[in-house]
Design an enzyme around this catalytic site. Sequence first.
Site, PDB file in Angstrom:
ATOM      1  N   ASP A  96       0.867  -1.186   0.000  1.00 49.70           N
ATOM      2  CA  ASP A  96       0.000   0.000   0.000  1.00 49.70           C
ATOM      3  C   ASP A  96       0.898   1.228   0.000  1.00 49.70           C
ATOM      4  O   ASP A  96       2.120   1.112   0.091  1.00 49.70           O
ATOM      5  CB  ASP A  96      -0.913  -0.037   1.236  1.00 49.70           C
ATOM      6  CG  ASP A  96      -2.248   0.666   0.994  1.00 49.70           C
ATOM      7  OD1 ASP A  96      -2.252   1.787   0.432  1.00 49.70           O
ATOM      8  OD2 ASP A  96      -3.280   0.108   1.373  1.00 49.70           O
TER       9      ASP A  96
ATOM     10  N   ALA B  92      -7.731  -3.561   2.353  1.00 53.46           N
ATOM     11  CA  ALA B  92      -6.757  -4.536   2.860  1.00 53.46           C
ATOM     12  C   ALA B  92      -5.746  -4.945   1.790  1.00 53.46           C
ATOM     13  O   ALA B  92      -4.715  -5.509   2.095  1.00 53.46           O
ATOM     14  CB  ALA B  92      -7.495  -5.775   3.363  1.00 53.46           C
ATOM     15  N   LYS B  93      -6.062  -4.658   0.534  1.00 50.74           N
ATOM     16  CA  LYS B  93      -5.170  -4.919  -0.606  1.00 50.74           C
ATOM     17  C   LYS B  93      -4.552  -6.314  -0.561  1.00 50.74           C
ATOM     18  O   LYS B  93      -3.357  -6.479  -0.731  1.00 50.74           O
ATOM     19  CB  LYS B  93      -4.120  -3.816  -0.711  1.00 50.74           C
ATOM     20  CG  LYS B  93      -4.782  -2.441  -0.923  1.00 50.74           C
ATOM     21  CD  LYS B  93      -3.823  -1.364  -1.359  1.00 50.74           C
ATOM     22  CE  LYS B  93      -4.512  -0.080  -1.745  1.00 50.74           C
ATOM     23  NZ  LYS B  93      -5.142   0.658  -0.626  1.00 50.74           N
ATOM     24  N   ARG B  94      -5.413  -7.317  -0.365  1.00 49.60           N
ATOM     25  CA  ARG B  94      -4.926  -8.682  -0.328  1.00 49.60           C
ATOM     26  C   ARG B  94      -4.745  -9.233  -1.732  1.00 49.60           C
ATOM     27  O   ARG B  94      -5.328  -8.704  -2.707  1.00 49.60           O
ATOM     28  CB  ARG B  94      -5.917  -9.568   0.447  1.00 49.60           C
ATOM     29  CG  ARG B  94      -6.118  -9.174   1.908  1.00 49.60           C
ATOM     30  CD  ARG B  94      -4.836  -9.209   2.700  1.00 49.60           C
ATOM     31  NE  ARG B  94      -5.074  -9.211   4.142  1.00 49.60           N
ATOM     32  CZ  ARG B  94      -4.984  -8.146   4.942  1.00 49.60           C
ATOM     33  NH1 ARG B  94      -4.656  -6.969   4.448  1.00 49.60           N
ATOM     34  NH2 ARG B  94      -5.207  -8.274   6.243  1.00 49.60           N
TER      35      ARG B  94
END
Lengths: 267, 267
Positions: A96, B92-94
Site C-alpha cells: 500500500d 486490505a489490498k490482499r
Amino acid sequence: MNRQTLIEQIRKKKSFLCVGLDTDITKIPTHLFATDDPVFEFNKAIIDATKDHTVAYKINTAFYEAQGLKGWISMGKTLDYIPKDIFTIADAKRGDIGNTAEQYAKTFFDTYPYDSVTVAPYMGKDSVEPFLQFPNKWAIVLGLTSNKGSHDFQLQPSGDGLLYEKVLTTVASWGSVDNTMFVIGATQKDQLERVRQLIPDHFLLIPGVGAQGGDMDTVAKTAMNKDVSILVNVSRAIIFAGNGMEFAEQAAKAAAGYGAQMKPYFK
Amino acid sequence: MNRQTLIEQIRKKKSFLCVGLDTDITKIPTHLFATDDPVFEFNKAIIDATKDHTVAYKINTAFYEAQGLKGWISMGKTLDYIPKDIFTIADAKRGDIGNTAEQYAKTFFDTYPYDSVTVAPYMGKDSVEPFLQFPNKWAIVLGLTSNKGSHDFQLQPSGDGLLYEKVLTTVASWGSVDNTMFVIGATQKDQLERVRQLIPDHFLLIPGVGAQGGDMDTVAKTAMNKDVSILVNVSRAIIFAGNGMEFAEQAAKAAAGYGAQMKPYFK
C-alpha cells in the site's frame, strides 16, 4: 535475523527447507479439537517435529485472519514458539502507499516480531521502502509466482523483457541483498536461470516444490549460489502428510525426506 | 450490498463520498485515551458526525493490524457500528494464490462482514476470482493508484498500452459490473478519461481528493456515468480535520463541505 546468520544456519543444518504453516483449520486432525487452541497445538507439534530439518517457517497469515481474533492469537503463540535460530516469514503479501505500508511494517516487524514479510510490488517504490527501514528485517517481494495467474501479468511483455523481470531489477535497486528477497515460483523452472542472470546474489523464496510439482534438483542446481541464497518452501506436503493421531510423526518423516534431498548440495 | 442499492443510496444522499477510517492511534485526540477503546470511540464519533453525507466507509486495515488484537477488536466494533445502508470497504489490498485468496475472502466477507475488499492484481486471475464468488460482495481491484510509485510499474508500457490499462481490461473480463470495482487515483486526472474509455460502466473507488490534492470537479465531470459509479474517498482531510475536544464537529463540517461540492452533479 541478518544475512550472515541465516547463511550460517543453512550451512549448519545442510538444509534450505522452509516449512509453510498454512494451517487450514478444516484439515487438522480431529483429536486436536479437544484442546483450547487446536491451530496452535497443531503448529506446536509440527514445529517440534520438523525444526531439526528446517531453517525457516512461513506463516500464511490468511489462514489465521480467516479465524478472526482467535486466529491472530494462534498466530502470535506460534510465532513465539518458533526457535529463535530459525528465520520467520509472515506470508502476508501486503502492499500500500507509504503511510499505510509503514503500518504494515510495524504490524509484522514490531507488533508481531517476524524476521520478514512478503510484499506485493504493484504500487511501486513507496509501497516497498517502509519495509526496508528495519535493521535485520526483510521484505520478500513477489517476483514470479507459481500459480496459473502468473501468466496474466507477470509473464507479459514489459519494455524489453517481461513484467516480472522489470520487477526484479527495479525492486533490487531499492534495497540490498541484506534486506530484500524475492518470491520465485519453482514450478516455472525454465525461468530460474533467467532470474539468476538478473539477480545473482539475492535470496529467493521458492514455493511450488512438493504439492505444486516443482523439482528439487532443478531448483538446487539452477538457483543456489555461493552463499546458497535459496529457501525452498513446502507447506501441505509436510504439514498435512498425515491427519490422524500420528500426524506429527508423518510430518517429521516428510520434512526429513526433503532435508535428505537437500544434503547432497552441500559440500 | 448490491449495485442497485448502492446507486439508490448515492442518488438519495446526492453524495458519492467515502470516508476513509485510517485511524492512526498517534493522531487521535488525547481525551479519548481515557476510554477503554480510543480507536473505536474515535470512529464512532466520526461515523455519527459524517454518516448523513457519506455513502461508504473505507476501513484501512493496516492501522488496525498494527495494534494487534486490540486493533482487530476496534475494527470489528467499528464495522458493526456502521449503519447498514452505508457501503463498507475493507481496504486490505490482499492478493494470493487461489486457496489462500479463499481464506482472505472468508476473512473480509464472512468473519468480518464487509461489502467489499480491495485486492492487488499482480498474481492474476486465480488470486482475484475467489472474491467474486460471494453474492452482493465486491472485489475492488487496484488499477491506477495515486502515489508516486504508480510510475514504477502501473504506468510502464505493456504490450500496446500501459500496465494499468491491461490490468483494467483483463480484470474486468473476469467478473462483472456487479462484483468488480477498480481503484483509480484521482490525482492522475489526465488518465481518468482513458479509464472511462476502457471501463465505462464499472464503479471506481477514487482516492486522492483532499490531502493528496485531486480536484473534485475534474473527477465528477470525467468519471461519473449515468449510474454515477464513483466513490470518492477522503480520509485524513475529514477524520483529522480537528484534533481537540471538537474533532467530531470539525469532521462533520469537513464532510458536509465535500457533500456540498458533490450535490451540483446530481440533477
